[in-house]
Scaffold this motif. Sequence first.
Motif, short mmCIF file in Angstrom:
data_model
loop_
_atom_site.label_atom_id
_atom_site.label_comp_id
_atom_site.label_asym_id
_atom_site.label_seq_id
_atom_site.Cartn_x
_atom_site.Cartn_y
_atom_site.Cartn_z
N GLN A 10 23.47 54.96 57.55
CA GLN A 10 22.20 54.37 57.16
C GLN A 10 21.06 55.32 57.49
O GLN A 10 20.11 55.46 56.73
N LEU B 179 20.02 47.05 56.03
CA LEU B 179 20.68 46.80 57.31
C LEU B 179 21.78 45.75 57.22
O LEU B 179 22.45 45.46 58.22
N SER B 180 21.99 45.20 56.04
CA SER B 180 22.84 44.01 56.00
C SER B 180 24.33 44.31 56.17
O SER B 180 25.11 43.40 56.37
N LEU C 265 25.41 46.07 58.68
CA LEU C 265 25.58 46.49 60.08
C LEU C 265 25.73 45.27 60.97
O LEU C 265 25.33 44.16 60.62
N ARG D 30 21.65 46.23 63.98
CA ARG D 30 20.61 45.81 63.05
C ARG D 30 19.27 45.71 63.78
O ARG D 30 18.26 46.21 63.32
N THR D 31 19.32 45.10 64.95
CA THR D 31 18.09 44.96 65.73
C THR D 31 17.55 46.32 66.12
O THR D 31 16.35 46.58 66.04
N ARG E 5 16.17 48.11 63.14
CA ARG E 5 14.94 47.44 62.72
C ARG E 5 13.76 48.05 63.47
O ARG E 5 12.74 48.38 62.87
N THR F 206 15.06 41.85 51.70
CA THR F 206 16.07 41.30 52.60
C THR F 206 16.21 39.81 52.32
O THR F 206 15.35 39.20 51.68
N GLU G 102 14.32 39.39 59.94
CA GLU G 102 14.02 40.77 59.61
C GLU G 102 12.65 40.85 58.92
O GLU G 102 11.83 41.71 59.24
#
Lengths: 363, 294
Positions: free
Chosen positions: A141, A162-163, A165, A170-171, A174, A192, A197
């Motif tokens: 990514q 990010l979807s 992961l 993801r956090t 982000r 998203t 998110e």
Amino acid sequence: MATVEIRDLTKIYPGGVSAVESVNATIGDGEFVVLVGPSGCGKSTILRMIAGLETITGGDLLIDGARVNDREPGERDIAMVFQNYALYPHMTVRRNMEYGLRNEGRAKDEIARRISEAARMLRLEDYLDRKPRQLSGGQRQRVAMGRAIVRDPKVFLFDEPLSNLDAKLRTQLRAELKALHDRLKATFVYVTHDQVEAMSLADRIAIMNAGRIEQIGTPMEVYQRPATRFVADFIGNPAMNFIEGRLDEGGHIKVDGTDVAQLGQAAPLHAGAKVIVGVRPEHLSLDASDPADGMMSLSMAATFQEQLGADTVIHGKVLGTDDALTLRLNGIHTVTPGQRINLGADTAHLHFFDAETGARLSA
Amino acid sequence: MQKRVVFRSKSLPYLLLAPQIIVTVVFFFWPAYQALESSLFIEDAFGFSREFVGFDNFRALFADDVYLASFKVTLVFGFSVTLLTMGISLALAVAADRALRGATAYRTFLIWPYAVAPAIAGVLWHFLMNPSLGIVSYWLDALFGTDWNHYVSGQQALLMVIVAASWKQISYNFLFFLAGLQSIPRSLVEAAAIDRAGPTRRFWTIVFPLLAPTTFFLLVVNLVYAFFDTFSLIDATTHGGPANATSTLVVKVYQTGFVGQDYGASAAQSVILMLIVIAMTIVQFRYIDRRVNY
Ligand SMILES: Nc1ncnc2c1ncn2[C@@H]1O[C@H](COP(=O)(O)OP(=O)(O)OP(=O)(O)O)[C@@H](O)[C@H]1O
Ligand SMILES: [Mg+2]
């Protein structure tokens, strides 16, 4: 750096699927706008029209004031990060990032400089000579982001980057993405379906439903003053509670015979009309046995609780009805199934929607 | 979880394998053994007597200009067929992939030539290109003033069998190329478009490299086809002529053995063919891992 303006943007796919219907939005220079909505509402379609990957059926798309409807994707000065990363599998990380620059015919030393800059920013220096399949999801990514960054485009487009992961990564990504935006000060359009998110990243959120934008606003605006029942339901977790009420002759909204609010004169509804009263689970409190002024009181029959550590979410029904009700309390609480709980809510925290149209009623 | 079949009786697995083993032994191992054996003997034309000569048959072959020429014909034929059929199939597959993602009708039509028996394909082209009756030779004459006569011109005869053999193989190649193209994620091509690569550049830098496994596979398949599987086509069209101009190694085996009745030399040629097949198989297996270059 650029503005993106969409005017009456419409997309009808071959076969007649109307995916986007007359959408309008203006995205300011350097703004981070997140398109959010349930699956199939047309988010990706809008993004792909901005990118030039889908033809525009109707309306105008302006980047920096220039109409770009008919320009090829490569001529729009945008970069896009795909959900599946779309890294070129036969090229090394370095080659992947260079690809666009080479196509632009940039000088060798400039390419090298930009690659090393981006690699440093994204902590990819050690991976430049690897192939994508030798990287973890998070690294891939980052390469995809690197490929976008080196191009230095006017607009960055992200489609659910990010979807794929896991939650923790993801956090983390982000936060990195937010930092990246602050640093590049470029215009970001981000898609998203995850409202958390959206809330945490966006300068402004556009909530979409069935091919239309229901509301655009800052995260706090859409949380505090949702324009429609759909937005109210979509933003916030756990979702807002909705209770049916009625409007009486005096413009009062009554729930179960209790007066909960006074609508302004502008109320477009006739007496006796149904009204939806919305209240967020976190705005309900215990113990309103002696309802003070400005409080709506309510009783619930609990069914079960979810203890999340910091909070407890209690699920149940409005007493004597089948309407679901959720309550979020700080700390640890335990309920027994069927237990009656008396609740109160500050009327300042209530939202009112037209039961027919779903539009917001209160000012 | 993996399901494992356990046979209770020891003989059942062998029984189940038997038909395949019998077929392999009777139709592959036995003839191969016979060819190996006969290649070491000289036999008289009536099969009454034979004499052991060691490698004499092979020595004679490599001293024979006609045989060496057929090596050259085979190479020219094989590589021309491979290039022509793969080039055309790839172009068709790209067009089909672009025009109708998922539509199958078009695909079905393109499969048809593959269902045509090789000899019939040969005869078909034979008619099309017949110097006095054929429509293609008529066009060639009308359009380019070419005096087409593959009964006389060795080059024209070779060209004709190349075209016929390629035509027959296009549908097979097309299917594999189309499947290969459709397995390339759309987003890769889209990412390249955003990265400012035009359609041609996208094809050569993204699509073509990602097709490499398919291309390599087809390369081997087509070479094997052209080298070994075109006997009936050539035999039905030109019989290897004129003046051996279309006599590939397989055709030569047949001519030496069944027309010339020189069994020893024919067997030696088969053994050489066998060695070539084995070598090509080894190459394919060796590189089968490397086929995937990404
Ligand atoms: N190529 C296509 N042809 C026809 N219909 C399409 C095509 N792509 C999308 N659609 C339809 O258009 C609508 C919007 O799709 P879109 O991909 O924009 O949704 P989305 O909001 O991105 O959803 P998700 O969150 O699932 O990605 C859907 O109803 C979808 O079925
Ligand atoms: Mg999508």
